[in-house]
Scaffold this motif. Structure first.
Motif, PDB file in Angstrom:
ATOM      1  N   ILE A 361       0.779  -1.116  -0.117  1.00 39.25           N
ATOM      2  CA  ILE A 361      -0.081   0.042   0.007  1.00 39.25           C
ATOM      3  C   ILE A 361       0.909   1.421   0.115  1.00 39.25           C
ATOM      4  O   ILE A 361       1.985   1.425   0.779  1.00 39.25           O
ATOM      5  CB  ILE A 361      -0.876   0.039   1.233  1.00 39.25           C
ATOM      6  N   GLN A 362       0.696   2.247  -0.931  1.00 33.59           N
ATOM      7  CA  GLN A 362       1.311   3.447  -0.852  1.00 33.59           C
ATOM      8  C   GLN A 362       1.463   3.978   0.522  1.00 33.59           C
ATOM      9  O   GLN A 362       0.690   4.247   1.158  1.00 33.59           O
ATOM     10  CB  GLN A 362       0.714   4.406  -1.810  1.00 33.59           C
ATOM     11  N   TRP A 363       2.669   4.249   0.969  1.00 28.07           N
ATOM     12  CA  TRP A 363       3.069   4.987   2.221  1.00 28.07           C
ATOM     13  C   TRP A 363       2.507   4.443   3.509  1.00 28.07           C
ATOM     14  O   TRP A 363       2.390   5.085   4.566  1.00 28.07           O
ATOM     15  CB  TRP A 363       2.279   6.586   2.262  1.00 28.07           C
ATOM     16  N   ALA A 364       2.131   3.124   3.469  1.00 35.21           N
ATOM     17  CA  ALA A 364       1.305   2.432   4.423  1.00 35.21           C
ATOM     18  C   ALA A 364       2.724   2.311   5.496  1.00 35.21           C
ATOM     19  O   ALA A 364       2.466   2.052   6.887  1.00 35.21           O
ATOM     20  CB  ALA A 364       1.198   0.876   3.863  1.00 35.21           C
ATOM     21  N   ASP A 365       4.014   2.145   5.119  1.00 33.54           N
ATOM     22  CA  ASP A 365       5.107   2.008   6.282  1.00 33.54           C
ATOM     23  C   ASP A 365       5.596   3.441   6.642  1.00 33.54           C
ATOM     24  O   ASP A 365       6.749   3.578   7.505  1.00 33.54           O
ATOM     25  CB  ASP A 365       6.056   1.359   5.228  1.00 33.54           C
ATOM     26  N   LEU A 366       5.060   4.689   6.450  1.00 33.11           N
ATOM     27  CA  LEU A 366       5.426   5.910   6.643  1.00 33.11           C
ATOM     28  C   LEU A 366       4.337   6.473   7.832  1.00 33.11           C
ATOM     29  O   LEU A 366       3.348   6.765   7.365  1.00 33.11           O
ATOM     30  CB  LEU A 366       5.499   6.644   5.581  1.00 33.11           C
ATOM     31  N   LYS A 367       4.878   6.599   9.036  1.00 34.78           N
ATOM     32  CA  LYS A 367       4.086   7.080  10.011  1.00 34.78           C
ATOM     33  C   LYS A 367       4.199   8.605  10.328  1.00 34.78           C
ATOM     34  O   LYS A 367       3.427   9.313  10.891  1.00 34.78           O
ATOM     35  CB  LYS A 367       4.278   6.215  11.323  1.00 34.78           C
ATOM     36  N   ASN A 368       5.597   8.885   9.898  1.00 37.68           N
ATOM     37  CA  ASN A 368       6.090  10.331  10.317  1.00 37.68           C
ATOM     38  C   ASN A 368       5.374  11.344   9.513  1.00 37.68           C
ATOM     39  O   ASN A 368       5.895  11.108   8.168  1.00 37.68           O
ATOM     40  CB  ASN A 368       7.559  10.200  10.568  1.00 37.68           C
ATOM     41  N   ASN A 369       4.785  12.237   9.557  1.00 38.65           N
ATOM     42  CA  ASN A 369       4.092  13.183   8.692  1.00 38.65           C
ATOM     43  C   ASN A 369       5.185  13.900   8.018  1.00 38.65           C
ATOM     44  O   ASN A 369       5.318  14.359   6.912  1.00 38.65           O
ATOM     45  CB  ASN A 369       3.119  14.071   9.171  1.00 38.65           C
ATOM     46  N   THR A 370       6.367  14.450   8.703  1.00 38.60           N
ATOM     47  CA  THR A 370       7.345  15.180   8.290  1.00 38.60           C
ATOM     48  C   THR A 370       8.125  14.492   7.107  1.00 38.60           C
ATOM     49  O   THR A 370       8.648  14.950   6.313  1.00 38.60           O
ATOM     50  CB  THR A 370       8.235  15.627   9.612  1.00 38.60           C
ATOM     51  N   LEU A 371       8.409  13.156   7.636  1.00 36.49           N
ATOM     52  CA  LEU A 371       9.173  12.177   6.679  1.00 36.49           C
ATOM     53  C   LEU A 371       8.313  11.943   5.203  1.00 36.49           C
ATOM     54  O   LEU A 371       8.958  12.181   4.300  1.00 36.49           O
ATOM     55  CB  LEU A 371       9.415  10.845   7.156  1.00 36.49           C
ATOM     56  N   VAL A 372       7.053  12.053   5.608  1.00 33.31           N
ATOM     57  CA  VAL A 372       6.176  12.101   4.322  1.00 33.31           C
ATOM     58  C   VAL A 372       6.245  13.105   3.611  1.00 33.31           C
ATOM     59  O   VAL A 372       6.304  12.989   2.083  1.00 33.31           O
ATOM     60  CB  VAL A 372       4.815  11.813   4.804  1.00 33.31           C
ATOM     61  N   SER A 388      -3.873   3.923  -1.417  1.00 32.82           N
ATOM     62  CA  SER A 388      -4.657   3.572  -0.365  1.00 32.82           C
ATOM     63  C   SER A 388      -6.113   3.960  -0.653  1.00 32.82           C
ATOM     64  O   SER A 388      -6.904   3.717  -0.048  1.00 32.82           O
ATOM     65  CB  SER A 388      -4.234   4.491   0.964  1.00 32.82           C
ATOM     66  N   GLU A 389      -6.584   5.144  -1.631  1.00 30.11           N
ATOM     67  CA  GLU A 389      -7.869   5.253  -1.856  1.00 30.11           C
ATOM     68  C   GLU A 389      -8.517   4.257  -2.392  1.00 30.11           C
ATOM     69  O   GLU A 389      -9.846   4.104  -2.467  1.00 30.11           O
ATOM     70  CB  GLU A 389      -7.898   6.538  -2.733  1.00 30.11           C
ATOM     71  N   GLN A 390      -8.052   3.142  -3.238  1.00 27.93           N
ATOM     72  CA  GLN A 390      -8.601   1.970  -3.846  1.00 27.93           C
ATOM     73  C   GLN A 390      -8.583   0.986  -2.490  1.00 27.93           C
ATOM     74  O   GLN A 390      -7.768   0.366  -2.220  1.00 27.93           O
ATOM     75  CB  GLN A 390      -7.548   1.300  -4.858  1.00 27.93           C
ATOM     76  N   THR A 391      -9.872   1.102  -1.884  1.00 30.76           N
ATOM     77  CA  THR A 391     -10.054   0.243  -0.614  1.00 30.76           C
ATOM     78  C   THR A 391      -9.813  -1.293  -0.747  1.00 30.76           C
ATOM     79  O   THR A 391      -9.354  -1.973  -0.260  1.00 30.76           O
ATOM     80  CB  THR A 391     -11.423   0.293  -0.175  1.00 30.76           C
ATOM     81  N   TRP A 392     -10.001  -1.704  -2.033  1.00 34.19           N
ATOM     82  CA  TRP A 392      -9.822  -3.139  -2.437  1.00 34.19           C
ATOM     83  C   TRP A 392      -8.386  -3.600  -2.231  1.00 34.19           C
ATOM     84  O   TRP A 392      -8.266  -4.761  -2.090  1.00 34.19           O
ATOM     85  CB  TRP A 392     -10.364  -3.417  -3.746  1.00 34.19           C
ATOM     86  N   CYS A 393      -7.529  -2.665  -2.255  1.00 37.99           N
ATOM     87  CA  CYS A 393      -6.232  -2.992  -1.922  1.00 37.99           C
ATOM     88  C   CYS A 393      -5.748  -3.596  -0.647  1.00 37.99           C
ATOM     89  O   CYS A 393      -4.871  -4.408  -0.596  1.00 37.99           O
ATOM     90  CB  CYS A 393      -5.151  -1.816  -2.259  1.00 37.99           C
ATOM     91  N   GLN A 394      -6.764  -3.345   0.267  1.00 39.38           N
ATOM     92  CA  GLN A 394      -6.393  -4.011   1.716  1.00 39.38           C
ATOM     93  C   GLN A 394      -6.958  -5.299   1.809  1.00 39.38           C
ATOM     94  O   GLN A 394      -6.520  -5.956   2.719  1.00 39.38           O
ATOM     95  CB  GLN A 394      -7.284  -2.837   2.475  1.00 39.38           C
ATOM     96  N   TYR A 395      -7.708  -5.886   1.009  1.00 39.91           N
ATOM     97  CA  TYR A 395      -8.270  -7.019   1.332  1.00 39.91           C
ATOM     98  C   TYR A 395      -8.484  -8.074  -0.137  1.00 39.91           C
ATOM     99  O   TYR A 395      -8.636  -9.196  -0.038  1.00 39.91           O
ATOM    100  CB  TYR A 395      -9.699  -6.981   1.676  1.00 39.91           C
ATOM    101  N   THR A 396      -7.506  -7.686  -1.235  1.00 36.91           N
ATOM    102  CA  THR A 396      -7.563  -8.272  -2.259  1.00 36.91           C
ATOM    103  C   THR A 396      -5.975  -8.776  -2.397  1.00 36.91           C
ATOM    104  O   THR A 396      -5.099  -7.901  -2.442  1.00 36.91           O
ATOM    105  CB  THR A 396      -7.997  -7.430  -3.634  1.00 36.91           C
ATOM    106  N   PRO A 397      -6.056 -10.298  -2.688  1.00 37.07           N
ATOM    107  CA  PRO A 397      -4.343 -10.675  -2.630  1.00 37.07           C
ATOM    108  C   PRO A 397      -3.927 -10.103  -4.045  1.00 37.07           C
ATOM    109  O   PRO A 397      -4.409  -9.682  -5.097  1.00 37.07           O
ATOM    110  CB  PRO A 397      -4.830 -12.161  -2.879  1.00 37.07           C
ATOM    111  N   ALA A 398      -2.673 -10.092  -3.879  1.00 33.21           N
ATOM    112  CA  ALA A 398      -1.873  -9.333  -4.848  1.00 33.21           C
ATOM    113  C   ALA A 398      -1.716 -10.565  -6.239  1.00 33.21           C
ATOM    114  O   ALA A 398      -1.610 -11.567  -6.156  1.00 33.21           O
ATOM    115  CB  ALA A 398      -0.234  -9.202  -4.577  1.00 33.21           C
TER     116      ALA A 398
END
Length: 503
Positions: A361-372, A388-398
């Motif tokens: 997922i795009q930016w999923a591993d980035l928690k620090n807003n400054t780093l982003v 991340s705006e494509q909600t199916w990305c979170q539950y559809t296998p790659a």
């Protein structure tokens, strides 16, 4: 039934005696020279579509800052819309007048539209609409594909038809391969290029391909005027007078109309062709976003890798066209079409997501807003993975890379086989009657599919993901197989249907 041409001072003779051998030989050579001009015309038609396709977006951004990705979709669709409108018109024209007329007219429109495209930067406002209109007119000129196919269908015997259609499709595939290659070769001119002040022309990497396409069009017009001759043969290859050669042929036309065309087979052919072209339009549209979402490729990587894949598919298609010629002679045209649809089904079925591995997922591993914000402000970096705006990305296998490559190979086999068999069977169903209008409708159905396919897949894929998108495509292919099976016995040549030839 069409009559053989009687001897006169203006038409070729067709006799059994030895004195006519030279005349028949010259007719044969002239006929195939004309058919090869049609091959070249088909090649240039596909080159005209693809030679600027990879530079459309940067050129559009360069000449009009207000253009967005949605407008790019309309620019791409404009070509198919123009072709869809023009195909029946040019087809009807070719039924009643010498084919040189619609061919020269259509190629001249295409040539002029490419020059218009090269000057789309010149107006001070609304440049994006000028680009839109230029691509629509390029597509309008490409409506001559219906004339080309109707000419080849009428100038070949049943025995020659499959080979001729396969050769024509191979020329079309070669155009799709060489178009982007020519664009890449002209990229050395650069974005700024040179300015020819006397004609107020900016010759750069965006305008040079269009001007090259215009030059090809000029060569094509000369070939049509100097080499092309009207030829028409019956199902056995015997020369007969062209139906649109002169108005004195009305008696021949009246006799032929007594034997009707199977309209059920005609309509079914158009539906099947729409499905085939729709599926391929979906495939070529979804390749880049799918690979970026599933494999976390950057834009540059997606363009490069998919460009290589498409080029390989193009060469694969040419090999398939060669194999199809042999296969159709051994088992017939209908089984090849059926097998082609089955292979396409396998290609899309393999693309269905399976397993427990999910896309990045795009930016999923980035928690620090400054780093982003720091990374986002760095132009050398870009977000990769499934948005991340494509909600199916979170539950559809790659979808893994092996699935993707295997699917590309299978679709690269199934699509060209279905494409050439669709045209071949369609022309045989129509028989010796004028095919311009009918070929126009077939071309229009394909253009409509190429317009609707990208819209369909972009909406469905974005909203519900690849599982639903490809499941619907699989359902369409199954529907096409069932439809073909239900009318299988009707997909026979006109002369076979009327008992003049044994299948």
């Amino acid at each position: 039934m069409p009559q053989l041409v009687d001897s006169d001072d203006t038409t070729p003779l067709l006799r059994d005696d030895a004195s006519s051998d030279d005349s028949q030989d010259e007719d044969y050579k002239s006929r195939w020279r004309s058919i090869r001009v049609m091959y070249f015309t088909m090649f240039l038609s596909s080159v005209g579509f693809t030679i600027v396709i990879t530079s459309l977006w940067p050129y559009l951004q360069k000449i009009d800052d207000s253009a967005n990705a949605s407008f790019l979709g309309w620019v791409v669709a404009a070509y198919s819309l123009g072709q869809m409108v023009a195909s029946p018109i040019f087809g009807l024209w070719s039924n009643y007048r010498p084919r040189r007329e619609p061919l020269v007219c259509s190629i001249f429109i295409n040539l002029s539209a490419n020059i218009y495209y090269a000057y789309a930067y010149l107006p001070k406002t609304n440049n994006k609409f000028h680009m839109l209109m230029s691509r629509a007119f390029v597509g309008f000129g490409a409506g001559n594909v219906a004339v080309v196919r109707s000419y080849v269908a009428g100038a070949t015997s049943l025995k020659e038809r499959t080979n001729a259609m396969a050769n024509m499709s191979a020329c079309q595939a070669l155009g799709f391969i060489l178009g982007p290659a020519l664009q890449a070769g002209l990229s050395f001119v650069g974005e700024h290029g040179v300015t020819v002040k006397i004609i107020d022309l900016q010759l750069n990497m965006y305008t040079a391909p269009a001007l090259l396409a215009a030059f090809f069009g000029l060569i094509n017009i000369l070939l049509v005027l100097l080499v092309l001759r009207e030829h028409r043969v019956d199902d056995h290859g015997r020369q007969i007078r062209a139906i649109n050669y002169t108005s004195e042929d009305s008696a021949d036309i009246n006799e032929e109309t007594e034997e009707t065309i199977d309209q059920v087979a005609v309509v079914t052919s158009n539906v099947l062709f729409f499905i085939i072209m729709f599926i391929f339009a979906v495939f070529e549209t979804i390749a880049t976003p799918l690979s970026m979402d599933m494999f976390a490729w950057t834009r540059r990587e997606a363009v490069l890798y998919n460009g290589i894949i498409i080029c390989c598919i193009g060469f694969e298609s040419i090999l398939v066209f060669l194999v199809v010629k042999v296969a159709s002679q051994r088992v017939g045209d209908r089984p090849v079409l059926l097998v082609g649809l089955a292979i396409i089904f396998c290609g899309f079925f393999i693309l269905l997501p399976w397993g427990n591995h999910y896309p990045k997922i795009q930016w999923a591993d980035l928690k620090n807003n400054t780093l982003v914000s720091q990374i986002a402000s760095n132009s050398s970096l870009e977000p990769t993975g499934c948005p991340s705006e494509q909600t199916w990305c979170q539950y559809t296998p790659a979808i893994n890379l092996a699935q993707y490559i295997t699917s590309d190979i299978l679709i690269g086999v199934g699509y060209p086989a279905c494409n050439v068999m669709s045209y071949t069977l369609y022309s045989k169903i129509l028989g010796p009657k004028p095919q311009g209008v009918y070929m126009g409708w077939l071309t229009a159905s394909g253009s409509g599919a190429r317009t609707l396919g990208p819209v369909f897949v972009s909406q469905v894929y974005t909203l519900v993901g690849p599982r639903w998108a490809f499941s619907l495509i699989c359902g369409m292919v199954v529907g096409a197989i069932i439809l073909l099976s239900s009318v299988y016995h009707r997909f026979i040549a006109f002369s076979v249907r009327h008992g003049r030839t044994v299948e």
